[in-house]
Design a protein around this motif. Structure first.
Motif, PDB file in Angstrom:
ATOM      1  N   GLU A 119       0.807  -1.216   0.000  1.00 51.77           N
ATOM      2  CA  GLU A 119       0.000   0.000   0.000  1.00 51.77           C
ATOM      3  C   GLU A 119       0.839   1.264   0.000  1.00 51.77           C
ATOM      4  O   GLU A 119       0.491   2.244  -0.658  1.00 51.77           O
ATOM      5  CB  GLU A 119      -0.939  -0.008   1.214  1.00 51.77           C
ATOM      6  CG  GLU A 119      -2.007  -1.088   1.162  1.00 51.77           C
ATOM      7  CD  GLU A 119      -2.958  -1.026   2.334  1.00 51.77           C
ATOM      8  OE1 GLU A 119      -2.879  -0.041   3.115  1.00 51.77           O
ATOM      9  OE2 GLU A 119      -3.776  -1.949   2.485  1.00 51.77           O
ATOM     10  N   LYS A 120       1.947   1.280   0.727  1.00 46.46           N
ATOM     11  CA  LYS A 120       2.696   2.529   0.871  1.00 46.46           C
ATOM     12  C   LYS A 120       3.528   2.814  -0.372  1.00 46.46           C
ATOM     13  O   LYS A 120       3.867   1.923  -1.147  1.00 46.46           O
ATOM     14  CB  LYS A 120       3.600   2.455   2.106  1.00 46.46           C
ATOM     15  CG  LYS A 120       4.755   1.464   1.985  1.00 46.46           C
ATOM     16  CD  LYS A 120       5.617   1.504   3.240  1.00 46.46           C
ATOM     17  CE  LYS A 120       6.827   0.572   3.097  1.00 46.46           C
ATOM     18  NZ  LYS A 120       7.682   0.592   4.305  1.00 46.46           N
ATOM     19  N   SER A 121       3.872   4.078  -0.534  1.00 47.26           N
ATOM     20  CA  SER A 121       4.700   4.495  -1.651  1.00 47.26           C
ATOM     21  C   SER A 121       6.097   3.914  -1.522  1.00 47.26           C
ATOM     22  O   SER A 121       6.692   3.907  -0.440  1.00 47.26           O
ATOM     23  CB  SER A 121       4.784   6.022  -1.719  1.00 47.26           C
ATOM     24  OG  SER A 121       5.750   6.422  -2.674  1.00 47.26           O
ATOM     25  N   ASP A 148       9.132   6.131   0.010  1.00 42.57           N
ATOM     26  CA  ASP A 148       9.342   6.392   1.429  1.00 42.57           C
ATOM     27  C   ASP A 148      10.603   5.686   1.919  1.00 42.57           C
ATOM     28  O   ASP A 148      10.713   4.465   1.876  1.00 42.57           O
ATOM     29  CB  ASP A 148       8.142   5.913   2.249  1.00 42.57           C
ATOM     30  CG  ASP A 148       6.875   6.680   1.940  1.00 42.57           C
ATOM     31  OD1 ASP A 148       6.980   7.748   1.314  1.00 42.57           O
ATOM     32  OD2 ASP A 148       5.778   6.208   2.311  1.00 42.57           O
ATOM     33  N   ARG A 172      -1.597  12.446  -1.695  1.00 41.87           N
ATOM     34  CA  ARG A 172      -1.938  11.219  -0.984  1.00 41.87           C
ATOM     35  C   ARG A 172      -3.432  10.902  -1.040  1.00 41.87           C
ATOM     36  O   ARG A 172      -3.832   9.785  -1.389  1.00 41.87           O
ATOM     37  CB  ARG A 172      -1.485  11.319   0.472  1.00 41.87           C
ATOM     38  CG  ARG A 172      -1.617  10.025   1.267  1.00 41.87           C
ATOM     39  CD  ARG A 172      -1.198  10.237   2.708  1.00 41.87           C
ATOM     40  NE  ARG A 172       0.131  10.810   2.804  1.00 41.87           N
ATOM     41  CZ  ARG A 172       1.259  10.096   2.818  1.00 41.87           C
ATOM     42  NH1 ARG A 172       1.180   8.773   2.739  1.00 41.87           N
ATOM     43  NH2 ARG A 172       2.435  10.689   2.930  1.00 41.87           N
ATOM     44  N   HIS A 222      -0.254   5.812  -6.767  1.00 40.40           N
ATOM     45  CA  HIS A 222       0.440   6.990  -6.241  1.00 40.40           C
ATOM     46  C   HIS A 222       0.594   8.061  -7.313  1.00 40.40           C
ATOM     47  O   HIS A 222       0.947   7.765  -8.462  1.00 40.40           O
ATOM     48  CB  HIS A 222       1.817   6.597  -5.695  1.00 40.40           C
ATOM     49  CG  HIS A 222       1.764   5.421  -4.765  1.00 40.40           C
ATOM     50  ND1 HIS A 222       1.394   5.530  -3.450  1.00 40.40           N
ATOM     51  CD2 HIS A 222       1.981   4.100  -4.981  1.00 40.40           C
ATOM     52  CE1 HIS A 222       1.413   4.333  -2.876  1.00 40.40           C
ATOM     53  NE2 HIS A 222       1.761   3.445  -3.787  1.00 40.40           N
TER      54      HIS A 222
END
Length: 415
Positions: free
Chosen positions: A370-372, A375, A390, A409
Motif C-alpha cells: 500500500e505505501k509508496s 518512502d 496522498r 500513487h
C-alpha cells in the motif's frame, strides 16, 4: 536475425538482466531472481493490468501533453491516445512487449475499420486475422517487428498466428490464469461461472460462498507461500517478500483474497473487462459488457488519428530520459517497475525524472504494497521537488478495476 529476435531470450537480454539481478547467483535470492528473469523473458502481459481510466484521470491528460510510459501489453498507451497527447514514448525491457506494442499500433493505423481492429485484437479466435495481417499490417511494419511476428514460437508456429486464437490466453500471465482455473476446478469451482452473475449482490455472494473458502485450503496456502508460484502474476521476489511480511505464515493467500474481493465485488461485471479476463479468460461480447478502453468504438477515431505520435523503444525508463532535454516531459507512467528497484536505481530514475519534468509534471505509479515505494528510499533533495497527492491517490486507487495492486500513487512537480 533482427535485434528483437536476438534479444528475445533472457540470457541475451542484458538490459533485463541488469534491471532484475541484485544478488549473486549462488544465493537463494540470486537463484530466485534468475528464475523470475527466465520466466519474464518471454511474452508476459498480452494485456496490461493497470486501469487506463484511472491513469487518464490521475494525469489530467489532455491534448498537447508529452508522455513517457512503460509499454507492457500496450493497452494503456493506446487508451492515452484518445486524449490526443502531443507525443508518447513507450519503453520496455522485454522485446516481446516491444513487438506487441508496435503491432497494436500498426493495427490501428492500417486495418480498414474499427470492426477489423476489434476482430484482430479482441482475442475472438478469428482465423481470417492471418489474411488481415498479411494484407494490411505486415507490409507496413519495420523490419525488426515483421521478423519477430513472422518468426516461430516454441511449437514451431508463426508467432502472429496467436491472433487467430486468443492472444490473451498466451504469455506468462495467460498461463498463470489457466493454472488458477485448474487449481480452482480441483477444488470443485469453475471460475467461468462467475460471469453469470447479474448484479453486484450476486457477485458478492459468489465471492463469499465460492471463492473465499478456497484460500483456506492447504494446497492454495502452500502454493501462495512459494515465490515462484506467483511469478506468473509478474510479482518479482522483492515484491513477494514485502507482501508476505504482512502474513503470519509467509503466505500471500490473505493478500490475494483481498485483491480478488475487490475485483469481484467492487465493480459491476459489465463494466470490468479485467474480471472477464480473470474468470472467463476472454473479453465480454457486445451484449455482455464493455470492451477494453482502447477497443471502444467512441475512442477509435482519435486513437487511429494519433497512433503516429507514438515511439516504442527497447530501453529502460532511466536510459530514455537521460537522452531527453530538460523540462521536456509532462507525464510519467512507471507502472509497478520501482518495486523491482534498489535504492540506487530509484534515485537514478528520479534524478532523470526531475531533470526532464516540465512545470507541473505528474508521475503516476503502482505498488504491490500500500505505501509508496519512495518512502525511505528516495533522497530528501529529490523528494522535496515533488508533492505527493496522498488523498487523491487513495481515492483513485480504490477505483482501479484491475484490483491487483495495493497502492496507486500520484506525484506532482512543485513550481
Amino acid at each position: 536475425m533482427s535485434e528483437l529476435a536476438r534479444n528475445a531470450g533472457y540470457g541475451r537480454n542484458k538490459k533485463l538482466k541488469a534491471a532484475l539481478l541484485q544478488h549473486r547467483a549462488g544465493t537463494l535470492e540470486g537463484l530466485s531472481e534468475r528464475l523470475f528473469g527466465l520466466l519474464f523473458s518471454g511474452l508476459v502481459y498480452p494485456q496490461i493490468w493497470e486501469d487506463p481510466a484511472v491513469d487518464i484521470e490521475a494525469m489530467e491528460l489532455s491534448a498537447g501533453h508529452r508522455i513517457v510510459t512503460i509499454g507492457s501489453g500496450g493497452c494503456n498507451m493506446l487508451a492515452y491516445l484518445s486524449r490526443a497527447p502531443e507525443a508518447i514514448d513507450v519503453v520496455d525491457l522485454n522485446p516481446h512487449h516491444i513487438a506487441l506494442n508496435r503491432l497494436k499500433l500498426a493495427a490501428f493505423r492500417h486495418l480498414p475499420s474499427h470492426a477489423d481492429v476489434t476482430r484482430f485484437l479482441a482475442g475472438n479466435h478469428a482465423t481470417n486475422n492471418r489474411e488481415a495481417y498479411s494484407m494490411f499490417i505486415e507490409p507496413m511494419l519495420d523490419v525488426q517487428t515483421r521478423d519477430y511476428w513472422n518468426g516461430r514460437d516454441a511449437f514451431g508456429r508463426r508467432r502472429v498466428d496467436v491472433f487467430t486464437r486468443n492472444i490473451y490466453r498466451a504469455g506468462l500471465l495467460g498461463r498463470f490464469i489457466l493454472l488458477g482455473h485448474i487449481v480452482a476446478r480441483l477444488h470443485g469451482l469453475d471460475p467461468r461461472e462467475f460471469v453469470e452473475a447479474r448484479s453486484l449482490r450476486e457477485q458478492r455472494q459468489f465471492f463469499e460462498t465460492r471463492i473465499a473458502p478456497l484460500f483456506d485450503r492447504p494446497l492454495i496456502r502452500w502454493m501462495t507461500s512459494r515465490k515462484a508460484s506467483l511469478f506468473g502474476l509478474g510479482i518479482p521476489p522483492q515484491q513477494f517478500d514485502e507482501l508476505a511480511s504482512l502474513s503470519e505464515d509467509n503466505s500471500l493467500a490473505p493478500v490475494l483474497k483481498r485483491r480478488l474481493e475487490k475485483l469481484t465485488c467492487h465493480f459491476p461485471l459489465k463494466d470490468n473487462y479485467f474480471a472477464w479476463q480473470a474468470f472467463a479468460r476472454r473479453y465480454p461480447e457486445k451484449q455482455e459488457g464493455m470492451p477494453p478502453d482502447y477497443l471502444r468504438a467512441d475512442h477509435y477515431a482519435a486513437i487511429r488519428a494519433n497512433a503516429g505520435r507514438v515511439r516504442v523503444h527497447h530501453a529502460s525508463f532511466t536510459e530514455l530520459l537521460a537522452a531527453k532535454p530538460a523540462a521536456s516531459v509532462d507525464r510519467f507512467v512507471l507502472l509497478d517497475a520501482q518495486d523491482w528497484m534498489n535504492e540506487n536505481q530509484i534515485n537514478a530514475l528520479w534524478s532523470e525524472i526531475s531533470r526532464t519534468a516540465s512545470q507541473g509534471a505528474i508521475v503516476i505509479f503502482r505498488t504491490a504494497a500500500e505505501k509508496s515505494i519512495l518512502d525511505g528510499k528516495l533522497s530528501p533533495a529529490l523528494l522535496d521537488l515533488w508533492t505527493y497527492e496522498r488523498e487523491r491517490s487513495v481515492a483513485l486507487g480504490m477505483r482501479d478495476r484491475s484490483a491487483i495492486y495495493g497502492g496507486f500513487h500520484i506525484y506532482r512537480k512543485r513550481a
